[in-house]
Design a protein around this motif. Structure first.
Motif, PDB file in Angstrom:
ATOM      1  N   VAL A 166       0.515  -1.329   0.008  1.00 29.53           N
ATOM      2  CA  VAL A 166       0.510  -0.496   0.281  1.00 29.53           C
ATOM      3  C   VAL A 166       1.253   1.729   0.133  1.00 29.53           C
ATOM      4  CG1 VAL A 166      -1.723   1.268   1.165  1.00 29.53           C
ATOM      5  CG2 VAL A 166      -1.579  -1.459   1.322  1.00 29.53           C
ATOM      6  N   GLU A 167       1.844   1.230  -0.004  1.00 35.66           N
ATOM      7  CA  GLU A 167       3.275   2.694  -0.040  1.00 35.66           C
ATOM      8  C   GLU A 167       3.439   3.444  -1.416  1.00 35.66           C
ATOM      9  OE1 GLU A 167       2.801   0.256   4.231  1.00 35.66           O
ATOM     10  OE2 GLU A 167       3.636  -0.750   1.670  1.00 35.66           O
ATOM     11  N   LEU A 168       3.307   2.573  -1.976  1.00 30.68           N
ATOM     12  CA  LEU A 168       3.401   2.525  -3.148  1.00 30.68           C
ATOM     13  C   LEU A 168       2.374   3.770  -3.585  1.00 30.68           C
ATOM     14  CD1 LEU A 168       4.386  -0.774  -5.198  1.00 30.68           C
ATOM     15  CD2 LEU A 168       6.191   1.745  -4.491  1.00 30.68           C
ATOM     16  N   GLU A 169       0.386   3.103  -3.632  1.00 29.36           N
ATOM     17  CA  GLU A 169      -0.116   4.018  -3.792  1.00 29.36           C
ATOM     18  C   GLU A 169      -0.025   5.350  -3.275  1.00 29.36           C
ATOM     19  OE1 GLU A 169      -3.546   1.429  -3.325  1.00 29.36           O
ATOM     20  OE2 GLU A 169      -2.750   0.339  -5.268  1.00 29.36           O
ATOM     21  N   GLU A 170       0.038   5.401  -1.201  1.00 30.61           N
ATOM     22  CA  GLU A 170       0.643   5.884  -0.533  1.00 30.61           C
ATOM     23  C   GLU A 170       1.404   7.164  -0.736  1.00 30.61           C
ATOM     24  OE1 GLU A 170       0.782   4.771   3.336  1.00 30.61           O
ATOM     25  OE2 GLU A 170      -1.320   4.077   3.190  1.00 30.61           O
ATOM     26  N   ALA A 171       2.349   6.640  -1.626  1.00 28.54           N
ATOM     27  CA  ALA A 171       3.199   7.747  -1.608  1.00 28.54           C
ATOM     28  C   ALA A 171       3.405   8.240  -3.690  1.00 28.54           C
ATOM     29  CB  ALA A 171       5.050   6.788  -1.851  1.00 28.54           C
ATOM     30  N   ALA A 172       2.569   8.056  -4.276  1.00 28.01           N
ATOM     31  CA  ALA A 172       1.478   8.626  -5.410  1.00 28.01           C
ATOM     32  C   ALA A 172       0.572   9.330  -4.929  1.00 28.01           C
ATOM     33  CB  ALA A 172       1.369   6.968  -6.538  1.00 28.01           C
ATOM     34  N   ALA A 173      -0.036   8.951  -3.907  1.00 28.07           N
ATOM     35  CA  ALA A 173      -1.170   9.836  -3.870  1.00 28.07           C
ATOM     36  C   ALA A 173      -0.320  11.417  -3.432  1.00 28.07           C
ATOM     37  CB  ALA A 173      -1.770   9.313  -2.291  1.00 28.07           C
ATOM     38  N   ILE A 174       0.209  11.153  -2.073  1.00 27.92           N
ATOM     39  CA  ILE A 174       1.026  12.310  -1.477  1.00 27.92           C
ATOM     40  C   ILE A 174       1.472  13.226  -2.443  1.00 27.92           C
ATOM     41  CG2 ILE A 174       2.916  12.815  -0.212  1.00 27.92           C
ATOM     42  CD1 ILE A 174       3.072  10.375   1.384  1.00 27.92           C
ATOM     43  N   ASP A 175       1.970  12.225  -4.029  1.00 20.98           N
ATOM     44  CA  ASP A 175       2.778  13.229  -5.029  1.00 20.98           C
ATOM     45  C   ASP A 175       1.124  13.842  -5.704  1.00 20.98           C
ATOM     46  OD1 ASP A 175       4.819  12.948  -4.596  1.00 20.98           O
ATOM     47  OD2 ASP A 175       5.413  12.048  -5.552  1.00 20.98           O
ATOM     48  N   GLY A 176      -0.193  14.290  -5.496  1.00 19.07           N
ATOM     49  CA  GLY A 176      -0.867  14.116  -5.914  1.00 19.07           C
ATOM     50  C   GLY A 176      -2.164  13.410  -6.740  1.00 19.07           C
ATOM     51  N   ALA A 177      -1.624  12.255  -6.931  1.00 18.72           N
ATOM     52  CA  ALA A 177      -2.293  11.130  -8.264  1.00 18.72           C
ATOM     53  C   ALA A 177      -3.089  10.750  -7.111  1.00 18.72           C
ATOM     54  CB  ALA A 177      -1.171  10.014  -7.837  1.00 18.72           C
ATOM     55  N   SER A 178      -4.739  11.102  -8.572  1.00 21.14           N
ATOM     56  CA  SER A 178      -5.857  10.420  -7.864  1.00 21.14           C
ATOM     57  C   SER A 178      -6.039   8.827  -7.708  1.00 21.14           C
ATOM     58  CB  SER A 178      -6.783  11.075  -8.836  1.00 21.14           C
ATOM     59  OG  SER A 178      -6.805  10.318  -9.882  1.00 21.14           O
ATOM     60  N   ARG A 179      -6.915   8.275  -7.116  1.00 19.44           N
ATOM     61  CA  ARG A 179      -7.126   7.390  -7.220  1.00 19.44           C
ATOM     62  C   ARG A 179      -7.078   6.728  -8.691  1.00 19.44           C
ATOM     63  NH1 ARG A 179      -8.324   3.955  -2.925  1.00 19.44           N
ATOM     64  NH2 ARG A 179      -8.832   5.519  -1.259  1.00 19.44           N
ATOM     65  N   PRO A 180      -7.937   7.254  -9.605  1.00 26.26           N
ATOM     66  CA  PRO A 180      -7.725   6.165 -10.841  1.00 26.26           C
ATOM     67  C   PRO A 180      -6.688   6.835 -11.837  1.00 26.26           C
ATOM     68  CG  PRO A 180      -9.823   7.397 -10.493  1.00 26.26           C
ATOM     69  CD  PRO A 180      -8.795   8.051  -9.250  1.00 26.26           C
ATOM     70  N   ARG A 181      -6.049   7.460 -10.899  1.00 22.55           N
ATOM     71  CA  ARG A 181      -4.794   7.624 -12.170  1.00 22.55           C
ATOM     72  C   ARG A 181      -3.473   6.154 -11.456  1.00 22.55           C
ATOM     73  NH1 ARG A 181      -2.254  10.945 -15.175  1.00 22.55           N
ATOM     74  NH2 ARG A 181       0.214  10.779 -15.349  1.00 22.55           N
ATOM     75  N   ILE A 182      -3.463   6.076  -9.666  1.00 20.04           N
ATOM     76  CA  ILE A 182      -2.463   5.398  -9.360  1.00 20.04           C
ATOM     77  C   ILE A 182      -2.937   4.072  -9.837  1.00 20.04           C
ATOM     78  CG2 ILE A 182      -2.687   4.257  -7.426  1.00 20.04           C
ATOM     79  CD1 ILE A 182      -3.461   7.100  -5.784  1.00 20.04           C
ATOM     80  N   LEU A 183      -4.746   3.360 -10.045  1.00 20.77           N
ATOM     81  CA  LEU A 183      -4.571   2.459  -9.975  1.00 20.77           C
ATOM     82  C   LEU A 183      -3.927   1.756 -11.153  1.00 20.77           C
ATOM     83  CD1 LEU A 183      -6.596   0.030  -9.607  1.00 20.77           C
ATOM     84  CD2 LEU A 183      -8.415   0.957 -11.024  1.00 20.77           C
ATOM     85  N   ALA A 184      -4.466   3.029 -12.293  1.00 22.17           N
ATOM     86  CA  ALA A 184      -4.048   2.939 -14.310  1.00 22.17           C
ATOM     87  C   ALA A 184      -2.054   2.496 -14.001  1.00 22.17           C
ATOM     88  CB  ALA A 184      -4.261   3.926 -14.494  1.00 22.17           C
ATOM     89  N   ARG A 185      -1.981   3.286 -13.289  1.00 20.77           N
ATOM     90  CA  ARG A 185      -0.281   3.457 -13.206  1.00 20.77           C
ATOM     91  C   ARG A 185       0.696   2.766 -12.808  1.00 20.77           C
ATOM     92  NH1 ARG A 185       1.167   8.487 -16.656  1.00 20.77           N
ATOM     93  NH2 ARG A 185      -0.359   8.021 -18.181  1.00 20.77           N
TER      94      ARG A 185
END
Length: 277
Positions: A166-185
């Motif tokens: 989950v830490e990978l997604e949390e790091a992306a969220a901190i950088d401003g990525a939305s949940r759909p973008r996190i899922l796709a990328r």
């Protein structure tokens, strides 16, 4: 020999007997497919043909109609598998990442739906498709395949998503990525082996389906290989039994080859969530 070793021997012996039980009909099918018409009349008198021949396979594969049936089966199975995975991805991601009330009940409910036989829903399904004007169209079969394959795909993909930190997604969220973008990328590329396994299993399940295309498709040119072989078997005679056996082997071969070549990836995807952390 220790008790544990005796237990292993008994387990492998039981598995060997079970494997032989299921392999015997397949071996008999191979025997029939390699026979000449004259040898077919001998029945079970000789298991190994005296003069094995591949002419039966050549005859079946040279029939343009048979190739159409194979293509229909491949198109319906692959499209239904892709639809099942596409429908399962958001549901599996939500079940893996969002802690909502009743999550476990939803997953169990999906698994319960998977256990329902298609035979139970055939009559209302036929009437519904007839009302929508979707009878005798491949899109209706693909839609049903996708719906039937989605519950298993949800469970498989949830296991794959659970194995991703989950830490990978949390790091992306901190950088401003939305949940759909996190899922796709991030999530989907890392879960590609689980996605491929879910697609393969759904496709193989669809390949072996008979009742759904048999009910929803009436035109000969629309049939997948499973329905075509059934109709051919209804008119087969002793002189063409070897052709039916060859056709059955060709129809079974894709699923067998896929499992043999990709079994490691499928097993790895199934157990990946169990070894997380």
């Amino acid at each position: 020999m220790s008790a544990a070793r005796w237990g292993d021997v008994a387990t492998y012996a039981a598995l060997a007997l079970l494997g032989a039980f299921f392999a015997l009909p397949f071996a008999w099918l191979i025997s029939l497919a390699l026979r000449t018409p004259a040898e077919v009349y001998r029945g079970a008198a000789r298991f190994i043909p005296e003069s094995p021949t591949l002419d039966n396979f050549a005859t079946i594969l040279s029939d343009p109609a048979f190739l159409i049936y194979l293509w229909n089966g491949l198109k319906l199975s692959a499209s239904g598998g892709a639809l099942a995975v596409a429908l399962a991805i958001p549901a599996a991601y939500a079940a893996s990442r969002i802690d909502f009330r009743g999550r476990q009940a939803v997953l169990v409910g999906l698994l319960a739906v998977q256990m329902i036989s298609p035979l139970v829903i055939l009559l209302p399904l036929y009437r519904w498709m007839n009302t929508l004007g979707l009878l005798n169209q491949h899109i209706s079969v693909i839609a049903v395949y996708g719906a039937l394959g989605m519950p298993l795909a949800v469970w498989l993909l949830k296991v794959a998503f659970d194995a991703i930190p989950v830490e990978l997604e949390e790091a992306a969220a901190i950088d401003g990525a939305s949940r759909p973008r996190i899922l796709a990328r991030i999530t989907l590329p890392l879960a590609r082996s689980g996605i491929a396994s879910a697609f393969i299993l759904a496709m193989v399940m669809n390949w072996s389906q008979f009742l759904i295309p048999f009910i929803l498709l009436e035109r000969d040119a629309d049939w997948p290989i499973s329905v075509a072989i059934f109709n051919f078997a209804g008119s087969v005679s002793a002189s063409t039994t070897q052709l039916l056996a060859a056709a059955c082997l060709i129809a079974v071969l894709p699923a067998v080859v896929i499992f043999i070549l990709l079994q490691r990836m499928i097993v790895s995807a199934l157990i990946s969530g169990a070894v997380k952390g």
